[in-house]
Scaffold this motif. Sequence first.
Motif, short mmCIF file in Angstrom:
data_model
loop_
_atom_site.label_atom_id
_atom_site.label_comp_id
_atom_site.label_asym_id
_atom_site.label_seq_id
_atom_site.Cartn_x
_atom_site.Cartn_y
_atom_site.Cartn_z
N PHE A 41 0.59 -1.05 0.07
CA PHE A 41 -0.17 -0.33 -0.07
C PHE A 41 1.01 1.11 0.46
O PHE A 41 1.70 1.33 0.77
CB PHE A 41 -1.02 0.12 1.61
CG PHE A 41 -2.54 0.64 1.12
CD1 PHE A 41 -3.24 0.50 -0.02
CD2 PHE A 41 -1.80 1.98 1.25
CE1 PHE A 41 -4.28 1.21 -0.10
CE2 PHE A 41 -3.56 2.74 0.91
CZ PHE A 41 -4.29 2.81 0.36
N LEU A 42 0.29 2.59 -0.74
CA LEU A 42 1.53 3.12 -1.43
C LEU A 42 0.84 4.19 -0.84
O LEU A 42 -0.15 4.50 -0.76
CB LEU A 42 1.78 3.67 -2.60
CG LEU A 42 2.23 2.62 -2.90
CD1 LEU A 42 2.84 2.49 -4.79
CD2 LEU A 42 3.26 2.13 -2.60
N ILE A 43 1.17 5.61 0.34
CA ILE A 43 0.11 7.02 0.87
C ILE A 43 1.22 7.79 0.13
O ILE A 43 2.43 7.86 1.10
CB ILE A 43 0.18 6.29 1.49
CG1 ILE A 43 -0.92 5.50 2.69
CG2 ILE A 43 -0.78 7.83 2.47
CD1 ILE A 43 -1.22 5.36 3.77
N ALA A 44 0.74 8.90 -0.43
CA ALA A 44 1.33 9.57 -1.42
C ALA A 44 1.42 10.85 -0.32
O ALA A 44 1.23 12.21 -1.22
CB ALA A 44 0.77 10.23 -2.31
N GLY A 45 1.28 11.63 0.92
CA GLY A 45 0.95 11.94 1.61
C GLY A 45 0.07 12.78 2.75
O GLY A 45 -0.96 12.21 1.62
N ASP A 46 0.19 13.37 2.77
CA ASP A 46 -1.19 14.45 3.95
C ASP A 46 -1.66 13.93 4.49
O ASP A 46 -3.23 13.41 4.35
CB ASP A 46 -1.95 15.33 3.12
CG ASP A 46 -1.07 16.91 2.68
OD1 ASP A 46 -0.10 17.25 2.95
OD2 ASP A 46 -1.61 18.02 2.02
N ILE A 47 -1.63 12.76 5.39
CA ILE A 47 -1.63 12.17 6.34
C ILE A 47 -3.10 12.61 7.74
O ILE A 47 -3.49 12.78 7.57
CB ILE A 47 -1.40 10.74 7.35
CG1 ILE A 47 -0.39 9.55 6.17
CG2 ILE A 47 -2.33 10.17 7.96
CD1 ILE A 47 0.47 8.85 6.50
N SER A 48 -2.18 13.97 8.04
CA SER A 48 -2.70 14.63 9.14
C SER A 48 -1.71 15.77 8.71
O SER A 48 -1.13 16.36 7.97
CB SER A 48 -2.39 14.56 10.01
OG SER A 48 -1.04 14.43 10.98
N SER A 49 -2.12 16.44 9.99
CA SER A 49 -1.47 18.49 9.85
C SER A 49 -1.02 17.91 10.68
O SER A 49 -0.56 19.51 11.53
CB SER A 49 -2.27 19.94 10.29
OG SER A 49 -3.22 19.35 8.42
N ASP A 50 0.14 17.56 11.44
CA ASP A 50 1.02 17.02 12.17
C ASP A 50 1.68 15.88 12.39
O ASP A 50 1.05 14.80 12.37
CB ASP A 50 0.60 17.03 14.12
CG ASP A 50 1.26 17.27 15.20
OD1 ASP A 50 1.51 18.45 15.49
OD2 ASP A 50 2.64 16.24 15.24
N TYR A 51 3.32 15.55 11.88
CA TYR A 51 4.03 14.84 11.40
C TYR A 51 4.05 13.80 12.41
O TYR A 51 4.79 12.54 12.69
CB TYR A 51 5.19 15.24 11.48
CG TYR A 51 5.37 15.95 12.54
CD1 TYR A 51 7.09 14.51 13.43
CD2 TYR A 51 6.56 16.35 13.26
CE1 TYR A 51 8.13 14.93 14.40
CE2 TYR A 51 6.65 17.04 14.64
CZ TYR A 51 7.75 16.12 15.17
OH TYR A 51 8.43 16.25 16.73
N ARG A 52 3.63 13.92 13.56
CA ARG A 52 3.29 12.48 14.47
C ARG A 52 2.28 11.90 14.36
O ARG A 52 1.59 10.80 14.76
CB ARG A 52 3.88 13.00 15.82
CG ARG A 52 4.97 13.45 16.52
CD ARG A 52 5.23 13.77 17.93
NE ARG A 52 7.26 14.31 18.22
CZ ARG A 52 7.34 12.68 17.73
NH1 ARG A 52 7.88 12.44 18.35
NH2 ARG A 52 9.13 13.72 18.48
#
Length: 281
Positions: free
Chosen positions: A40-51
Motif C-alpha cells: 500500500f502506497l500513501i502519497a502524503g497529507d495524512i494529517s497536519s502534524d507529523y507525529r
Amino acid sequence: MKIGVLSDLHIDTNGKHLPEGETFASLLNKQIKKQNIELFLIAGDISSDYRESQAFLDELKQLSGIQILFVPGNHDYWSRNNGETDTKKIYDFLKNQPESVLERPYIINDEWAVVGNSGWYDYGFADHEQYNELDFEKMKLRVGTWQDKRYCDWGQTDLEVAQWMLDKIEEDIEKVGDRKIILMTHVVTHPKFVVTLPHRIYDYFNAFLGSSSYGKLYEEHPNIVYSVMGHVHFRKTFFADRVQFICACLGGKKHWPTKSVESELLNSMFTFQLPEKATAD
C-alpha cells in the motif's frame, strides 16, 4: 502483486465524519483485506502534524500486516500539536521511519522498485506573465494565504527545496539500477493535475501545487512506469508517454460526492496489479 494507492487522508479534519468506533486505519484495513492488497502506497497529507501521521502509519501497519510505503505531504511536515518549528528536523524524523521511502528506495523484486519523496513546488504551473518569483515567495494573494508560510520552515527558498528534492529522486533512481519504477511524490508533476488557466485564483495558487521541472524525470528515465502523487485532491488517472499517472486523493468532505467516509475511501483508492515475473520453461 496487487498494489493500493491513496493520498490526502487529512485524518484530523476528516475525523469528525468517522462512524462510531472506527478509525481511518481500521476502515482502510478493511479495504486492504477485502481487496487482497499486498503493498500500500500513501502519497502524503495524512494529517497536519507529523507525529499524528506517524501514529496512523503505525496503526495501519499493525492492523494490515502488509508493507506500507509513504512519502510525506506538505501537511505532514507541519507540527500544529507538537510545536516543532524546524522542518528539516521533521523530515529527518520521517525519513527514519520504516514506512518511508525518503532517500531509501523500496526494492519489490528484481524487476520493480518504488522511488520517491515529497517533492516541492517550483511555481512552474502558475501564470508567470501576471506574477513573478517575489510574488510567489509571499505566499499570499489578496486575503488568501498558502498555509505552508505559517507551518513550514526549511531554512531555504521553495525553489531550493524543490531542486533538493529532485536531486534526491535522481540519486534514488540510480540506486535501483534498471528496475521498472513506481515513482511516488506528494506534489504533482504533470500539468493535467493543476487547475486550467486562466483562473482568477489559480493563476497564482497553481504555483504551490507542483513542480513543472520534475517533468524531465520521465524523459530521462524511461523505466518510470507508474507515477503516483496527491496534494490537489483530484481523483484521476491517465496514460501519457508510456507512464500511468495516478492521483488518488480522499481530500476534504467538500470534495466528496457522498456523505460516507467508508464509501469515499473506497471511491478514492486506486489499485493496480504488477505483472507476474516471466519464468523459463
